[in-house]
Design an enzyme around this catalytic site. Structure first.
Site, PDB file in Angstrom:
ATOM      1  N   GLY A   1      -3.242 -31.752 -14.079  1.00  0.00           N
ATOM      2  CA  GLY A   1      -2.349 -30.656 -13.748  1.00  0.00           C
ATOM      3  C   GLY A   1      -1.359 -30.920 -12.638  1.00  0.00           C
ATOM      4  O   GLY A   1      -0.777 -29.959 -12.109  1.00  0.00           O
ATOM      5  N   GLU A   2      -1.132 -32.180 -12.280  1.00  0.00           N
ATOM      6  CA  GLU A   2      -0.219 -32.467 -11.171  1.00  0.00           C
ATOM      7  C   GLU A   2       0.943 -33.372 -11.576  1.00  0.00           C
ATOM      8  O   GLU A   2       1.622 -33.927 -10.712  1.00  0.00           O
ATOM      9  CB  GLU A   2      -0.982 -33.105 -10.009  1.00  0.00           C
TER      10      GLU A   2
ATOM     11  N   GLU B   1      -1.424 -30.519 -26.377  1.00  0.00           N
ATOM     12  CA  GLU B   1      -1.090 -29.688 -27.532  1.00  0.00           C
ATOM     13  C   GLU B   1      -0.949 -28.214 -27.144  1.00  0.00           C
ATOM     14  O   GLU B   1      -0.041 -27.524 -27.603  1.00  0.00           O
ATOM     15  CB  GLU B   1      -2.151 -29.841 -28.620  1.00  0.00           C
TER      16      GLU B   1
ATOM     17  N   PRO C   1       8.821 -37.952 -24.015  1.00  0.00           N
ATOM     18  CA  PRO C   1       9.852 -38.284 -23.024  1.00  0.00           C
ATOM     19  C   PRO C   1      10.509 -37.036 -22.443  1.00  0.00           C
ATOM     20  O   PRO C   1      11.268 -37.124 -21.484  1.00  0.00           O
ATOM     21  CB  PRO C   1      10.862 -39.087 -23.841  1.00  0.00           C
TER      22      PRO C   1
ATOM     23  N   GLU D   1       9.295 -34.417 -20.829  1.00  0.00           N
ATOM     24  CA  GLU D   1       8.869 -33.995 -19.494  1.00  0.00           C
ATOM     25  C   GLU D   1       9.499 -34.835 -18.382  1.00  0.00           C
ATOM     26  O   GLU D   1      10.105 -34.278 -17.460  1.00  0.00           O
ATOM     27  CB  GLU D   1       7.345 -34.008 -19.401  1.00  0.00           C
TER      28      GLU D   1
ATOM     29  N   PRO E   1      -3.222 -42.079 -15.025  1.00  0.00           N
ATOM     30  CA  PRO E   1      -3.828 -42.321 -16.336  1.00  0.00           C
ATOM     31  C   PRO E   1      -3.887 -41.049 -17.173  1.00  0.00           C
ATOM     32  O   PRO E   1      -4.023 -39.946 -16.625  1.00  0.00           O
ATOM     33  CB  PRO E   1      -5.230 -42.837 -15.996  1.00  0.00           C
ATOM     34  N   ARG E   2      -3.763 -41.207 -18.475  1.00  0.00           N
ATOM     35  CA  ARG E   2      -3.780 -40.054 -19.386  1.00  0.00           C
ATOM     36  C   ARG E   2      -5.056 -39.242 -19.223  1.00  0.00           C
ATOM     37  O   ARG E   2      -5.042 -38.015 -19.260  1.00  0.00           O
ATOM     38  CB  ARG E   2      -3.638 -40.549 -20.834  1.00  0.00           C
TER      39      ARG E   2
END
Length: 432
Positions: A313-314, A61, A339, A341, A272-273
């Protein structure tokens, strides 16, 4: 509202245990826990510049809202901004932006004494709450003090709306009071807008729709970061499973096992998220009999077919290394992740059936064949195999994705109706 307050009071021991668990697991420090209750919050002098309070749940967000924050800073050189977040990782991310006149801290718990102390100290000119961050005590206390509440990119899934409707008999007054406290609201999409209207939002409080995530441009990974990894991946035969959730990895592993029967050189990057689930995902990989290496432990991919990218962050790295991207949160009823990104990095897009969070984008993609919907392991394996066998088709899909999403990207965050609302507020007229 009284019933909601009693309900919160009864649940407070569970909240305390959850916070204590975070502390014991080393995920939060004791000062992080106290920050949620307004500790170390000095009262701002009334003579200070106006302060805009912006709240978002977590990394996604706030990443989406960064352009909103920067636009506010550009419009009003004297404005100060306080960003509040629900997670320690999001707080760390915002701090790393090093934006002038921006502070960040963990959001106050939705208890009235905590909020009173917070509001008295901060003295916000207005609150901009992002997406589905709708808090009863927070909103109603701000309204009582005459402080505007603006919701930007409001998102309400069919599942959430159904739950709210089912609880009308119990929390009906609380819901009406909460929705009634909203000064203005810009919904993310038509469906969310209609659901919020059905729950009692007056139509004259609507602003033009805005999807914050359509404006996100992910910064490309540096060549220094990419170089050690490039030799291990061939982009045409690398599948990225991005932002997966519990219940999805097992399907992805089964699909990858099927895929390797026709494409033994295929590689899987699994991101994973929530990287904190890395141990659980690693256990699933072991049970599936898949050899893997793990990013969080500093491993290089080497010859293992699976690379577990359990770090924060990668994502730009993995988008740049993989030619195919399965977008997580879409095989289970979580609404699907953005979608925009992966499309930015020319990935061929695959997704499950649950895409309500970005329904307009996915409809535009599917309409011209710029993405492929898959419902199970077999379909995912077949789609990936077809695209790996025909790299030109994958490239065409990626190109078509740009075309499909371009009109949605054109609806940029800088919507005059939204900024005009803020500029009309007496304490924020510098935003005009």
């Amino acid at each position: 509202m009284l019933l909601y307050r009693v309900f919160l009071l009864l649940l407070s021991p569970l909240f305390a245990l959850a916070l204590l668990r975070q502390w014991l697991r080393g995920r939060e420090k004791f000062r992080d826990l106290t920050e949620r209750f307004g500790a170390r919050l000095a009262r701002r002098p009334r003579s200070h510049a106006p302060l805009l309070w912006i709240h978002g749940a977590s990394n996604g967000e706030l990443t989406a809202a960064r352009s909103l924050i920067e636009e506010a800073l550009n419009r009003a050189p004297g404005l100060e901004i306080l960003v509040t977040v629900n997670t320690v990782s999001a707080r760390r991310m915002v701090r790393k932006w090093h934006l002038p006149r921006v502070q960040v801290r963990l959001a106050p718990m939705d208890f009235r004494p905590v909020l009173r102390h917070f509001i008295n100290a901060v003295q916000p000119a207005a609150l901009v709450s992002l997406e589905n961050e709708i808090w009863p005590n927070r909103f109603t206390l701000l309204k009582k003090r005459g402080i505007p509440v603006i919701v930007a990119g409001a998102r309400m899934s069919e599942r959430t709306a159904r739950r709210w409707s089912q609880m009308q008999w119990l929390f009906g007054p609380t819901m009406r009071a909460t929705i009634g406290a909203v000064t203005r609201l810009a919904a993310q999409d038509t469906a969310s807008e209609q659901r919020l209207l059905q729950l009692g939002l007056p139509s004259d409080r609507l602003l033009p729709r805005m999807n914050l995530k359509t404006t996100v441009e992910v910064q490309s990974a540096s060549e220094e970061a990419l170089a050690p990894l490039r030799q291990h991946f061939t982009r045409d035969t690398t599948l990225l499973a991005a932002s997966t959730h519990e219940g999805e990895e097992r399907v992805v592993f089964e699909a990858f096992d099927l895929l390797r029967q026709t494409h033994p050189d295929a590689r899987l990057v699994l991101a994973p998220r929530h990287p904190g689930r890395g141990d659980a995902v690693a256990l699933e990989l072991a049970r599936a009999g898949l050899s893997y290496t793990r990013r969080s432990r500093g491993d290089l991919p080497d010859s293992a077919p699976v690379y577990l990218a359990d770090t924060l962050g990668e994502m730009a790295l993995w988008y740049q290394l993989a030619g195919l991207c399965f977008i997580g949160g879409s095989l289970t009823p979580r609404g699907g992740h953005t979608p925009f990104e992966p499309a930015q990095f020319d990935c061929a897009l695959l997704h499950g059936p649950h895409v309500s969070n970005h329904i307009a984008a996915y409809q535009a993609l599917d309409r011209i064949g710029a993405a492929i919907e898959v419902r199970d392991a077999s379909a995912l394996a077949q789609a990936a195999a077809r695209l790996m066998s025909d790299p030109d088709a994958a490239a065409r899909m990626a190109k078509d994705a740009h075309e499909a999403l371009a009109p949605l990207r054109a609806a940029q965050l800088r919507q005059e109706a939204f900024w005009n609302v803020l500029a009309d507020l007496p304490k924020l007229q510098a935003l005009a």
